[in-house]
Design a protein around this motif. Structure first.
Motif, PDB file in Angstrom:
ATOM      1  N   LEU A  21       1.324   3.618   5.140  1.00 22.59           N
ATOM      2  CA  LEU A  21       0.883   5.008   5.181  1.00 22.59           C
ATOM      3  C   LEU A  21       1.869   5.938   4.481  1.00 22.59           C
ATOM      4  CD1 LEU A  21      -0.555   5.302   8.788  1.00 22.59           C
ATOM      5  CD2 LEU A  21      -1.815   5.489   6.650  1.00 22.59           C
ATOM      6  N   GLN A  22       3.149   5.654   4.590  1.00 20.18           N
ATOM      7  CA  GLN A  22       4.149   6.492   3.934  1.00 20.18           C
ATOM      8  C   GLN A  22       4.099   6.350   2.419  1.00 20.18           C
ATOM      9  OE1 GLN A  22       7.722   5.167   5.850  1.00 20.18           O
ATOM     10  NE2 GLN A  22       7.493   6.579   7.578  1.00 20.18           N
ATOM     11  N   ARG A  23       3.755   5.177   1.926  1.00 24.29           N
ATOM     12  CA  ARG A  23       3.676   4.937   0.482  1.00 24.29           C
ATOM     13  C   ARG A  23       2.312   5.273  -0.099  1.00 24.29           C
ATOM     14  NH1 ARG A  23       6.672  -0.917  -0.060  1.00 24.29           N
ATOM     15  NH2 ARG A  23       8.726  -0.226   0.636  1.00 24.29           N
ATOM     16  N   LEU A  24       1.355   5.626   0.712  1.00 21.82           N
ATOM     17  CA  LEU A  24      -0.009   5.845   0.241  1.00 21.82           C
ATOM     18  C   LEU A  24      -0.141   6.976  -0.784  1.00 21.82           C
ATOM     19  CD1 LEU A  24      -2.665   4.433   0.744  1.00 21.82           C
ATOM     20  CD2 LEU A  24      -3.197   6.097   2.488  1.00 21.82           C
ATOM     21  N   PRO A  25       0.548   8.107  -0.672  1.00 23.17           N
ATOM     22  CA  PRO A  25       0.388   9.153  -1.688  1.00 23.17           C
ATOM     23  C   PRO A  25       0.784   8.712  -3.108  1.00 23.17           C
ATOM     24  CG  PRO A  25       1.406  10.069   0.258  1.00 23.17           C
ATOM     25  CD  PRO A  25       1.346   8.583   0.453  1.00 23.17           C
ATOM     26  N   GLN A  26       1.700   7.756  -3.248  1.00 23.91           N
ATOM     27  CA  GLN A  26       2.110   7.298  -4.565  1.00 23.91           C
ATOM     28  C   GLN A  26       1.350   6.048  -5.022  1.00 23.91           C
ATOM     29  OE1 GLN A  26       4.517   7.558  -2.038  1.00 23.91           O
ATOM     30  NE2 GLN A  26       5.273   9.598  -2.560  1.00 23.91           N
ATOM     31  N   ALA A  27       0.418   5.576  -4.222  1.00 26.21           N
ATOM     32  CA  ALA A  27      -0.282   4.327  -4.524  1.00 26.21           C
ATOM     33  C   ALA A  27      -1.333   4.538  -5.607  1.00 26.21           C
ATOM     34  CB  ALA A  27      -0.947   3.788  -3.266  1.00 26.21           C
ATOM     35  N   GLU A  28      -1.754   3.421  -6.188  1.00 33.40           N
ATOM     36  CA  GLU A  28      -2.818   3.450  -7.187  1.00 33.40           C
ATOM     37  C   GLU A  28      -4.151   3.703  -6.491  1.00 33.40           C
ATOM     38  OE1 GLU A  28      -2.862  -0.002  -9.620  1.00 33.40           O
ATOM     39  OE2 GLU A  28      -0.695   0.008  -9.897  1.00 33.40           O
ATOM     40  N   PRO A  29      -5.137   4.240  -7.226  1.00 33.64           N
ATOM     41  CA  PRO A  29      -6.444   4.524  -6.612  1.00 33.64           C
ATOM     42  C   PRO A  29      -7.118   3.291  -6.007  1.00 33.64           C
ATOM     43  CG  PRO A  29      -6.262   5.649  -8.710  1.00 33.64           C
ATOM     44  CD  PRO A  29      -5.046   4.778  -8.583  1.00 33.64           C
ATOM     45  N   VAL A  30      -6.948   2.137  -6.652  1.00 33.59           N
ATOM     46  CA  VAL A  30      -7.566   0.909  -6.122  1.00 33.59           C
ATOM     47  C   VAL A  30      -6.970   0.563  -4.769  1.00 33.59           C
ATOM     48  CG1 VAL A  30      -7.861  -1.555  -6.530  1.00 33.59           C
ATOM     49  CG2 VAL A  30      -8.084   0.044  -8.429  1.00 33.59           C
ATOM     50  N   GLU A  31      -5.674   0.727  -4.643  1.00 35.34           N
ATOM     51  CA  GLU A  31      -5.008   0.423  -3.370  1.00 35.34           C
ATOM     52  C   GLU A  31      -5.424   1.417  -2.287  1.00 35.34           C
ATOM     53  OE1 GLU A  31      -0.533  -0.543  -1.711  1.00 35.34           O
ATOM     54  OE2 GLU A  31      -0.797   0.135  -3.772  1.00 35.34           O
ATOM     55  N   ILE A  32      -5.609   2.674  -2.653  1.00 37.85           N
ATOM     56  CA  ILE A  32      -6.058   3.690  -1.690  1.00 37.85           C
ATOM     57  C   ILE A  32      -7.461   3.367  -1.200  1.00 37.85           C
ATOM     58  CG2 ILE A  32      -6.669   6.119  -1.423  1.00 37.85           C
ATOM     59  CD1 ILE A  32      -4.373   6.766  -3.357  1.00 37.85           C
ATOM     60  N   VAL A  33      -8.346   2.972  -2.118  1.00 39.75           N
ATOM     61  CA  VAL A  33      -9.726   2.629  -1.731  1.00 39.75           C
ATOM     62  C   VAL A  33      -9.738   1.386  -0.840  1.00 39.75           C
ATOM     63  CG1 VAL A  33     -11.941   1.830  -2.629  1.00 39.75           C
ATOM     64  CG2 VAL A  33     -10.777   3.745  -3.724  1.00 39.75           C
ATOM     65  N   ALA A  34      -8.935   0.387  -1.173  1.00 39.05           N
ATOM     66  CA  ALA A  34      -8.892  -0.828  -0.364  1.00 39.05           C
ATOM     67  C   ALA A  34      -8.365  -0.536   1.036  1.00 39.05           C
ATOM     68  CB  ALA A  34      -8.022  -1.876  -1.052  1.00 39.05           C
TER      69      ALA A  34
END
Length: 78
Positions: A21-34
């Motif tokens: 959750l802490q790394r989610l703002p910097q994640a790629e869109p595919v990772e956010i959707v997954a």
């Protein structure tokens, strides 16, 4: 011994989830959707479990189930 292992495992899962959750703002869109799909699936399963339990309890323990008692009448002799 089994309970302490379970508690430790749940603590590790919680820490990994918090890190994710802490790394989610910097994640790629595919990772956010997954990640969102996994969270949505988990929430859906918990909601369906809650609905199933509430329906089961209301049919077993509700006021309608208590009012269905019938009196036993003696049979007439033949």
């Amino acid at each position: 011994m089994g309970a302490s292992n379970f508690v430790q495992e749940m603590k590790e899962v919680g820490e990994r989830l918090l890190l994710k959750l802490q790394r989610l703002p910097q994640a790629e869109p595919v990772e956010i959707v997954a990640f969102s799909a996994i969270i949505l699936f988990t929430a859906t399963v918990l909601l369906l479990l809650l609905i199933a339990c509430s329906c089961c309890c209301s049919s077993c323990c509700g006021p309608a189930a208590r009012g269905r008692k019938s009196q036993v009448q003696p049979m007439a002799p033949r």
